[in-house]
Structures are given as C-alpha cells and as structure tokens.
Design a protein around this motif. Structure first.
Motif, PDB file in Angstrom:
ATOM      1  N   CYS A 113     -11.000  -7.092  19.510  1.00 37.60           N
ATOM      2  CA  CYS A 113     -11.055  -5.649  19.781  1.00 37.60           C
ATOM      3  C   CYS A 113     -11.731  -5.318  21.108  1.00 37.60           C
ATOM      4  CB  CYS A 113     -11.813  -4.931  18.671  1.00 37.60           C
ATOM      5  SG  CYS A 113     -11.009  -5.026  17.058  1.00 37.60           S
ATOM      6  N   ARG A 125      -9.632   5.331  21.708  1.00 39.36           N
ATOM      7  CA  ARG A 125      -9.770   5.165  20.259  1.00 39.36           C
ATOM      8  C   ARG A 125      -8.464   4.645  19.673  1.00 39.36           C
ATOM      9  NH1 ARG A 125     -14.065   7.028  17.408  1.00 39.36           N
ATOM     10  NH2 ARG A 125     -13.655   7.254  15.212  1.00 39.36           N
ATOM     11  N   SER A 126      -7.334   5.056  20.224  1.00 42.92           N
ATOM     12  CA  SER A 126      -6.043   4.598  19.699  1.00 42.92           C
ATOM     13  C   SER A 126      -5.874   3.085  19.869  1.00 42.92           C
ATOM     14  CB  SER A 126      -4.891   5.353  20.355  1.00 42.92           C
ATOM     15  OG  SER A 126      -4.853   5.107  21.735  1.00 42.92           O
ATOM     16  N   ASN A 129      -7.759   1.562  16.916  1.00 42.47           N
ATOM     17  CA  ASN A 129      -6.980   1.797  15.697  1.00 42.47           C
ATOM     18  C   ASN A 129      -5.741   0.905  15.669  1.00 42.47           C
ATOM     19  OD1 ASN A 129      -8.600   3.777  14.391  1.00 42.47           O
ATOM     20  ND2 ASN A 129      -7.909   5.264  15.903  1.00 42.47           N
ATOM     21  N   CYS A 132      -6.450  -2.462  14.233  1.00 40.89           N
ATOM     22  CA  CYS A 132      -6.472  -2.459  12.763  1.00 40.89           C
ATOM     23  C   CYS A 132      -5.063  -2.618  12.213  1.00 40.89           C
ATOM     24  CB  CYS A 132      -7.085  -1.164  12.230  1.00 40.89           C
ATOM     25  SG  CYS A 132      -8.800  -0.887  12.713  1.00 40.89           S
ATOM     26  N   THR A 133      -4.132  -1.876  12.796  1.00 40.13           N
ATOM     27  CA  THR A 133      -2.770  -1.867  12.248  1.00 40.13           C
ATOM     28  C   THR A 133      -1.987  -3.139  12.547  1.00 40.13           C
ATOM     29  OG1 THR A 133      -1.920  -0.620  14.140  1.00 40.13           O
ATOM     30  CG2 THR A 133      -2.621   0.650  12.200  1.00 40.13           C
ATOM     31  N   ASP A 153      -6.758   7.606  12.064  1.00 46.10           N
ATOM     32  CA  ASP A 153      -7.966   7.127  12.741  1.00 46.10           C
ATOM     33  C   ASP A 153      -8.724   6.189  11.807  1.00 46.10           C
ATOM     34  OD1 ASP A 153     -10.165   6.681  14.306  1.00 46.10           O
ATOM     35  OD2 ASP A 153     -10.646   8.798  14.623  1.00 46.10           O
ATOM     36  N   CYS A 154      -8.351   4.911  11.808  1.00 42.68           N
ATOM     37  CA  CYS A 154      -8.938   3.892  10.934  1.00 42.68           C
ATOM     38  C   CYS A 154     -10.447   3.776  11.154  1.00 42.68           C
ATOM     39  CB  CYS A 154      -8.305   2.534  11.192  1.00 42.68           C
ATOM     40  SG  CYS A 154      -6.509   2.513  11.200  1.00 42.68           S
ATOM     41  N   VAL A 155     -10.857   3.751  12.410  1.00 44.60           N
ATOM     42  CA  VAL A 155     -12.260   3.554  12.765  1.00 44.60           C
ATOM     43  C   VAL A 155     -13.131   4.657  12.177  1.00 44.60           C
ATOM     44  CG1 VAL A 155     -13.894   3.424  14.693  1.00 44.60           C
ATOM     45  CG2 VAL A 155     -11.698   2.242  14.840  1.00 44.60           C
TER      46      VAL A 155
END
Length: 188
Positions: A113, A125-126, A129, A132-133, A153-155
């Motif tokens: 990350c 931020r995207s 995220n 994560c995906t 928005d996973c975070v």
C-alpha cells in the motif's frame, strides 16, 4: 535516509560514478523487492515497530541492522499482549499491522500500500481503497449492500482513524485492519 532500506551505498555510488553499472540486478545495493518476504517486512519494522521495550542482542547497536537481515537477530522487541482496540500510537502501526488478518493470511507487506519514496499525503484515498479491492473483489450483487459496493471507502470503515495516544494533535490511521466498522458513515 536511503541506507536504512537499501544498505550501505558507498560502493553503489562509486560504481555508478565510474559508469560501471552491473546487470541485470545491481548487487552493490539492496533492492527490498529482492529480499525474502519474511525479511522484507523487517526493513520497515526497524523504524515502524515501537513495542513496549527493545533489548539489543550482545555486541549489537541500533545501527547494525542491514536490509535482508532478520531484525530479531539484532534485538528483541517486546509487545504488550492483548493489544487494546483503542489508543494507538504514531510508532505502533507495525505491531498493529501484524495483528491484521489481512497480513496474517496473505503476508502482504507495507509496500503493498505504501511507496516509501512518496509521502502518504500525496496518495489519493482511492488508491488505498483500490489496494483493498485487489483481494476483496469478490463482492457479488447479493453482497453489494450498505457500504460494500464498488467505489466504497474501505479505509474509513476498516482502519480506525483518530488521535494518537503518544503524540497530541496528530490524526493517524490505525494499521490494525479489522472487520468491525470503526468510522462507518451513517446510512442515508
């Protein structure tokens, strides 16, 4: 500096100044990408694992670590058992990350990350995220409810954010990635 992650650089610099680059891999400097996964994370943890207490092994100093070595060969870092879900410190993200199921099941490292050559404030931020995906892309239409949908928005939900316990007036993202929703926005 550079040598914390890449090891001593004098030979590397001299070789390149003389135009004598080695190929295909420059072995005069450590590239963390070529370090085994179990030692790669130690490169980050040398600075980002505070612990409760650090004890150096006999005849070692804090500056003896070299990328590619095991951090435990130089020092023991004691971490209090039963990490509290609340108060997290600015230098505790290493221990918090190691508690994450995402780390434990995949052994993803910090650089999955974070680009150590780029300040985190310059990353959208995207992007985070999106990381994560790449693993959690199995959202079927049946599970795409509430906050679990493309572009979510996973975070914000799975990495608690707030003030740190050890430095006042600092907002920080807790690196203990959990299933529980911490900062979930109110459903409309």
């Amino acid at each position: 500096g550079c040598e914390r992650c890449h090891g001593p650089g004098e030979h590397h610099v001299n070789l390149h100044e003389q135009g004598l680059e080695s190929e295909p891999i420059d072995r005069t400097i450590v590239n963390p990408e070529h370090v085994p996964a179990n030692q790669k994370i130690d490169i980050c943890l040398q600075c980002h694992l505070q612990g409760t207490m650090r004890v150096l092994k006999k005849d070692h100093t804090e500056t003896d670590f070299r990328p590619g070595q095991s951090l435990t060969a130089l020092k023991s870092i004691f971490i209090q058992a039963g990490l509290p879900p609340g108060d997290f410190g600015i230098a505790s993200h290493g221990e918090r990350f190691l508690s994450s199921v995402c780390y434990q099941k995949s052994r993803m490292g910090c650089t999955y990350c974070h680009d150590p050559h780029r300040p985190v404030q310059t990353v959208s931020r995207s992007f985070f995220n999106g990381r994560c995906t790449t693993c959690h892309e199995t959202l079927s239409p049946a599970t795409q409810t509430g906050h679990h949908r493309p572009g979510a928005d996973c975070v914000a939900c799975h990495m608690r954010q707030g003030a740190t316990a050890d430095i006042l007036h600092v907002n920080f993202t807790d690196h203990w990635i959990r299933k529980k929703f911490w900062n979930a926005p109110k459903a409309s």
